[in-house]
Design a protein around this motif. Structure first.
Motif, short mmCIF file in Angstrom:
data_model
loop_
_atom_site.label_atom_id
_atom_site.label_comp_id
_atom_site.label_asym_id
_atom_site.label_seq_id
_atom_site.Cartn_x
_atom_site.Cartn_y
_atom_site.Cartn_z
N GLY A 113 0.50 -1.11 -0.08
CA GLY A 113 0.13 -0.09 -0.03
C GLY A 113 0.46 1.50 0.21
N VAL A 114 2.18 1.34 -0.59
CA VAL A 114 3.25 2.23 -0.76
C VAL A 114 2.27 3.39 -1.95
CG1 VAL A 114 5.35 3.50 -0.51
CG2 VAL A 114 4.19 1.38 1.08
N LEU A 115 2.36 3.93 -1.83
CA LEU A 115 2.02 5.18 -3.58
C LEU A 115 3.91 5.57 -4.30
CD1 LEU A 115 0.77 5.93 -5.71
CD2 LEU A 115 0.16 7.88 -4.18
N TYR A 116 4.51 5.03 -4.63
CA TYR A 116 5.49 5.44 -5.33
C TYR A 116 4.94 6.66 -6.73
CZ TYR A 116 8.41 1.63 -2.83
OH TYR A 116 8.53 0.71 -2.30
N VAL A 117 5.94 7.41 -6.18
CA VAL A 117 5.61 9.01 -7.41
C VAL A 117 7.81 9.13 -7.84
CG1 VAL A 117 5.47 10.97 -7.75
CG2 VAL A 117 3.85 9.18 -5.53
N GLY A 120 10.47 12.28 -12.76
CA GLY A 120 10.63 12.10 -14.23
C GLY A 120 10.81 10.80 -14.70
N GLY A 121 12.18 10.38 -15.96
CA GLY A 121 12.10 8.83 -16.47
C GLY A 121 10.39 8.66 -16.65
N LYS A 122 10.97 7.08 -17.47
CA LYS A 122 9.34 6.35 -17.18
C LYS A 122 8.96 5.24 -16.45
CE LYS A 122 12.11 6.83 -21.91
NZ LYS A 122 13.09 6.42 -22.82
N ALA A 123 7.73 5.67 -17.16
CA ALA A 123 6.98 5.17 -16.74
C ALA A 123 6.79 3.10 -16.82
CB ALA A 123 5.04 5.09 -16.93
N GLY A 124 6.63 2.76 -15.82
CA GLY A 124 7.06 1.64 -15.87
C GLY A 124 8.32 0.70 -15.80
N LYS A 125 9.54 1.55 -15.62
CA LYS A 125 10.57 1.38 -15.53
C LYS A 125 11.32 1.27 -13.95
CE LYS A 125 11.85 1.60 -19.82
NZ LYS A 125 12.21 0.48 -20.60
N SER A 126 10.39 2.27 -13.18
CA SER A 126 11.16 1.69 -11.60
C SER A 126 9.59 1.16 -10.89
CB SER A 126 11.19 2.58 -11.10
OG SER A 126 10.22 3.81 -11.25
N ALA A 127 9.64 1.33 -9.66
CA ALA A 127 8.30 0.89 -9.20
C ALA A 127 7.02 1.80 -8.87
CB ALA A 127 8.84 0.41 -7.81
N ALA A 128 7.35 2.63 -9.88
CA ALA A 128 6.41 4.36 -9.76
C ALA A 128 5.25 3.47 -10.21
CB ALA A 128 6.69 5.29 -10.73
N ALA A 129 3.96 3.77 -9.55
CA ALA A 129 2.70 4.09 -9.72
C ALA A 129 2.47 5.18 -10.52
CB ALA A 129 1.96 3.59 -8.43
N VAL A 130 3.18 6.52 -9.96
CA VAL A 130 2.81 7.67 -11.02
C VAL A 130 4.37 8.25 -11.42
CG1 VAL A 130 1.48 9.96 -10.15
CG2 VAL A 130 0.81 8.09 -9.55
N THR A 131 4.04 9.00 -12.11
CA THR A 131 5.56 8.93 -12.81
C THR A 131 5.07 10.73 -12.82
OG1 THR A 131 6.10 7.13 -13.63
CG2 THR A 131 7.55 8.98 -14.49
N LEU A 132 5.12 12.05 -12.92
CA LEU A 132 5.99 12.99 -12.77
C LEU A 132 5.99 13.66 -14.34
CD1 LEU A 132 5.60 14.87 -9.81
CD2 LEU A 132 3.64 14.31 -11.05
N VAL A 133 5.88 14.12 -15.69
CA VAL A 133 6.39 14.81 -16.55
C VAL A 133 6.67 15.80 -16.77
CG1 VAL A 133 7.17 14.01 -19.10
CG2 VAL A 133 6.05 11.97 -17.43
N ASP A 134 7.72 16.26 -17.10
CA ASP A 134 8.16 17.92 -17.48
C ASP A 134 8.21 18.15 -19.39
OD1 ASP A 134 8.58 19.05 -14.77
OD2 ASP A 134 10.67 18.44 -15.42
N GLU A 135 6.58 18.35 -19.63
CA GLU A 135 6.26 18.19 -21.16
C GLU A 135 6.51 19.56 -21.55
OE1 GLU A 135 4.24 14.76 -23.71
OE2 GLU A 135 2.94 16.29 -22.54
N ASP A 136 6.86 20.25 -22.39
CA ASP A 136 6.17 21.58 -23.31
C ASP A 136 6.17 22.56 -21.99
OD1 ASP A 136 6.25 20.05 -25.76
OD2 ASP A 136 4.41 19.75 -25.41
N GLN A 137 6.89 22.34 -21.17
CA GLN A 137 6.96 23.84 -19.67
C GLN A 137 5.38 23.30 -19.42
OE1 GLN A 137 7.10 27.59 -22.03
NE2 GLN A 137 9.65 27.01 -22.25
#
Length: 167
Positions: A113-117, A120-137
């Motif tokens: 029950g731990v939410l990994y955030v 940056g990076g690519k979704a699915g490449k780590s234990a992250a259920a949520v990936t923050l992405v910087d895109e077009d500012q």
């Protein structure tokens, strides 16, 4: 003396919007994580554990938005209190773990029950259920529902509609 100060003043004037923009991005990322937590359902609290326990957020102070996360201290998240894990203290459990990039983290095997955030990076490449992405500012986020389900987490359909990508 005036000619030396003028270039410094112009440089400061030119860099001010960049610094301000970075502060806004940091505050925005912290706000995203806070709001994602608002639309996340964690597994039921086991018997014997206080239901009113805090929502413990674990992150390193080296994250660019650490200070913005700290400013959320004490805010309510679905009846729980946002508590940022301070280095040096041993938290009993982290409800949210925030890390930079594609740093691989140990994946809990028990659906803890731990939410990994990931910031940056690519979704699915780590234990992250949520990936923050910087895109077009802009700051966007991807959600890996398979990883979330494996960890016993559920996201609101309203949150899923706002995600850039959902897997």
């Amino acid at each position: 003396m005036l000619p030396v100060r003028l270039p410094c003043f112009l440089l400061a004037l030119l860099l001010a919007p960049l610094c301000h923009a970075q502060v806004q991005v940091n505050a925005l990322k912290a706000a995203y994580i806070y709001n994602i937590a608002m639309f996340t359902t964690w597994p039921a609290v086991p018997a014997g554990v206080a239901a009113e326990r805090s929502l413990t957020v674990c992150a390193r102070p080296t994250l660019p938005f650490w200070e913005s996360l700290r400013q959320l201290e004490g805010k309510a998240v679905n009846g729980r209190t946002w508590t940022l894990f301070e280095p040096g203290a041993a938290p009993r459990a982290c409800d949210i773990v925030i890390f930079a990039g594609e740093l691989p983290l140990p994946r809990p095997m028990d659906g803890a029950g731990v939410l990994y955030v990931a910031d940056g990076g690519k979704a699915g490449k780590s234990a992250a259920a949520v990936t923050l992405v910087d895109e077009d500012q802009h700051v966007r986020f991807d959600i890996d529902t398979r990883e979330a389900a494996r960890l016993g987490l559920k996201f609101s359909s309203r949150l899923l509609r706002l995600a850039r990508n959902v897997w």
